[in-house]
Motif scaffolding. Structure first.
Motif, PDB file in Angstrom:
ATOM      1  N   ALA A 280      -5.978  13.096   2.515  1.00 41.85           N
ATOM      2  CA  ALA A 280      -4.654  12.934   1.910  1.00 41.85           C
ATOM      3  C   ALA A 280      -4.200  11.479   1.910  1.00 41.85           C
ATOM      4  CB  ALA A 280      -3.643  13.813   2.640  1.00 41.85           C
ATOM      5  N   CYS A 281      -4.495  10.735   2.988  1.00 38.31           N
ATOM      6  CA  CYS A 281      -4.088   9.327   3.049  1.00 38.31           C
ATOM      7  C   CYS A 281      -4.821   8.508   1.992  1.00 38.31           C
ATOM      8  CB  CYS A 281      -4.337   8.755   4.442  1.00 38.31           C
ATOM      9  SG  CYS A 281      -3.167   9.371   5.689  1.00 38.31           S
ATOM     10  N   LEU A 282      -6.102   8.767   1.840  1.00 37.25           N
ATOM     11  CA  LEU A 282      -6.890   8.052   0.832  1.00 37.25           C
ATOM     12  C   LEU A 282      -6.384   8.386  -0.567  1.00 37.25           C
ATOM     13  CD1 LEU A 282     -10.584   7.315   0.811  1.00 37.25           C
ATOM     14  CD2 LEU A 282      -9.690   8.577  -1.118  1.00 37.25           C
ATOM     15  N   ARG A 283      -6.170   9.673  -0.846  1.00 33.09           N
ATOM     16  CA  ARG A 283      -5.676  10.085  -2.170  1.00 33.09           C
ATOM     17  C   ARG A 283      -4.309   9.471  -2.465  1.00 33.09           C
ATOM     18  NH1 ARG A 283      -6.575  15.304  -0.477  1.00 33.09           N
ATOM     19  NH2 ARG A 283      -4.362  15.701  -0.794  1.00 33.09           N
ATOM     20  N   ASP A 284      -3.405   9.532  -1.478  1.00 28.22           N
ATOM     21  CA  ASP A 284      -2.064   8.997  -1.679  1.00 28.22           C
ATOM     22  C   ASP A 284      -2.111   7.495  -1.972  1.00 28.22           C
ATOM     23  OD1 ASP A 284       1.028   9.379  -1.243  1.00 28.22           O
ATOM     24  OD2 ASP A 284       0.453   7.560  -0.164  1.00 28.22           O
TER      25      ASP A 284
ATOM     26  N   GLU B 134      -3.530   6.954  -5.483  1.00 27.37           N
ATOM     27  CA  GLU B 134      -2.603   7.401  -6.530  1.00 27.37           C
ATOM     28  C   GLU B 134      -1.390   6.487  -6.671  1.00 27.37           C
ATOM     29  OE1 GLU B 134      -1.504  11.463  -5.755  1.00 27.37           O
ATOM     30  OE2 GLU B 134      -3.572  12.159  -6.024  1.00 27.37           O
ATOM     31  N   HIS B 135      -0.826   6.045  -5.554  1.00 18.66           N
ATOM     32  CA  HIS B 135       0.406   5.261  -5.602  1.00 18.66           C
ATOM     33  C   HIS B 135       0.182   3.754  -5.650  1.00 18.66           C
ATOM     34  CE1 HIS B 135       2.094   9.096  -4.191  1.00 18.66           C
ATOM     35  NE2 HIS B 135       3.142   8.706  -4.879  1.00 18.66           N
ATOM     36  N   GLU B 136      -0.950   3.290  -5.133  1.00 14.68           N
ATOM     37  CA  GLU B 136      -1.147   1.845  -4.995  1.00 14.68           C
ATOM     38  C   GLU B 136      -2.334   1.309  -5.786  1.00 14.68           C
ATOM     39  OE1 GLU B 136       1.240   0.513  -3.234  1.00 14.68           O
ATOM     40  OE2 GLU B 136       1.911   2.217  -2.040  1.00 14.68           O
ATOM     41  N   GLY B 137      -3.354   2.119  -6.000  1.00 16.85           N
ATOM     42  CA  GLY B 137      -4.539   1.675  -6.732  1.00 16.85           C
ATOM     43  C   GLY B 137      -5.649   1.188  -5.809  1.00 16.85           C
ATOM     44  N   ARG B 138      -6.793   0.954  -6.413  1.00 17.94           N
ATOM     45  CA  ARG B 138      -7.984   0.601  -5.653  1.00 17.94           C
ATOM     46  C   ARG B 138      -7.851  -0.749  -4.949  1.00 17.94           C
ATOM     47  NH1 ARG B 138     -13.530   1.774  -4.608  1.00 17.94           N
ATOM     48  NH2 ARG B 138     -13.913   0.211  -3.008  1.00 17.94           N
ATOM     49  N   ALA B 139      -7.248  -1.723  -5.598  1.00 14.52           N
ATOM     50  CA  ALA B 139      -7.122  -3.044  -4.969  1.00 14.52           C
ATOM     51  C   ALA B 139      -6.317  -2.953  -3.671  1.00 14.52           C
ATOM     52  CB  ALA B 139      -6.474  -4.039  -5.932  1.00 14.52           C
TER      53      ALA B 139
ATOM     54  N   ARG C  85      -0.135  -8.064   3.414  1.00 17.46           N
ATOM     55  CA  ARG C  85      -1.392  -7.816   2.696  1.00 17.46           C
ATOM     56  C   ARG C  85      -1.188  -6.781   1.592  1.00 17.46           C
ATOM     57  NH1 ARG C  85      -6.678  -8.359   3.027  1.00 17.46           N
ATOM     58  NH2 ARG C  85      -6.683  -9.587   4.899  1.00 17.46           N
ATOM     59  N   MET C  86      -0.343  -5.778   1.861  1.00 19.95           N
ATOM     60  CA  MET C  86      -0.109  -4.692   0.920  1.00 19.95           C
ATOM     61  C   MET C  86       1.049  -4.994  -0.038  1.00 19.95           C
ATOM     62  SD  MET C  86      -2.457  -2.536   1.689  1.00 19.95           S
ATOM     63  CE  MET C  86      -1.911  -1.092   0.795  1.00 19.95           C
ATOM     64  N   HIS C  87       1.682  -6.138   0.105  1.00 22.30           N
ATOM     65  CA  HIS C  87       2.808  -6.547  -0.747  1.00 22.30           C
ATOM     66  C   HIS C  87       3.971  -5.569  -0.632  1.00 22.30           C
ATOM     67  CE1 HIS C  87      -0.023  -9.422  -2.265  1.00 22.30           C
ATOM     68  NE2 HIS C  87      -0.834  -8.461  -2.629  1.00 22.30           N
ATOM     69  N   ASP C  88       4.251  -5.134   0.608  1.00 21.48           N
ATOM     70  CA  ASP C  88       5.335  -4.184   0.860  1.00 21.48           C
ATOM     71  C   ASP C  88       6.689  -4.855   1.045  1.00 21.48           C
ATOM     72  OD1 ASP C  88       3.922  -1.761   0.818  1.00 21.48           O
ATOM     73  OD2 ASP C  88       3.199  -2.107   2.844  1.00 21.48           O
TER      74      ASP C  88
END
Length: 177
Positions: free
Chosen positions: A133-137, A140-145, A164-167
């Motif tokens: 679920a963490c990988l899918r989320d 889906e929400h952030e993309g491969r990069a 790093r995640m631009h949060d």
């Protein structure tokens, strides 16, 4: 999110763990939680996935975004009530919505740490990575990069994950990668 994207992300997890990254990620986790808690989490989720971790991480990230919007709206309405010109209201609303909240960095660290831990738990627990679920989320929400950024960031100081995640805004003394 396509099956190929998920398969590629699962291979990236395999490569990372095969290169010793799993031990490094576990060491990062143990900087933030006790051995007992970490071991219990890994045991409890062995083969069962990380749905609850993914849900909570997404709620933290969405809540942080919503809170920024609420702060901006309140500031804009306050200036409207004070009779300030529309441009001042818009400017203040946008600025207040984008200024880092005092605890925003910590919320993002917690959310991204939950995602990294969830992916690690699924991988090491023998779960089918396409069901993680963490990988899918994240895909889906952030993309491969951003998935790649999280994996690489999980090997380093987790306090750097939001940058790093631009949060959010860059913390003082830090630079965006």
């Amino acid at each position: 999110m396509t099956r190929a994207e998920t398969d590629n992300a699962a291979r990236a997890c395999t490569d990372l763990v095969a290169a010793g990254g799993g031990d490094t990620i576990a060491a990062q986790v143990l900087r933030h939680v006790s051995d007992t808690t970490w071991n219990a989490l890994v045991e409890r989720h062995r083969g069962s996935g990380c749905e609850a971790l993914a849900t909570f991480a997404r709620a933290l990230l969405d809540g942080k975004k919503s809170l920024h919007g609420i702060v901006g709206t309140v500031v804009g309405r306050l200036l409207a009530a004070l009779g300030r010109p529309r441009i001042e209201q818009v400017f203040a609303r946008e600025l207040a919505a984008r200024v880092p909240l005092p605890f925003g960095h910590e919320v993002a660290v917690a959310a991204r740490g939950l995602q990294a831990a969830g992916i690690f738990v699924c991988f090491t627990g023998g779960a089918v990575m396409q069901d993680c679920a963490c990988l899918r989320d994240l895909l889906e929400h952030e993309g491969r990069a951003q998935f790649d950024n999280l994996l690489q960031g999980a090997l380093n100081d987790w306090s750097e994950l939001p940058t790093r995640m631009h949060d959010g805004a860059v913390m003082p003394g830090h630079q965006r990668p």
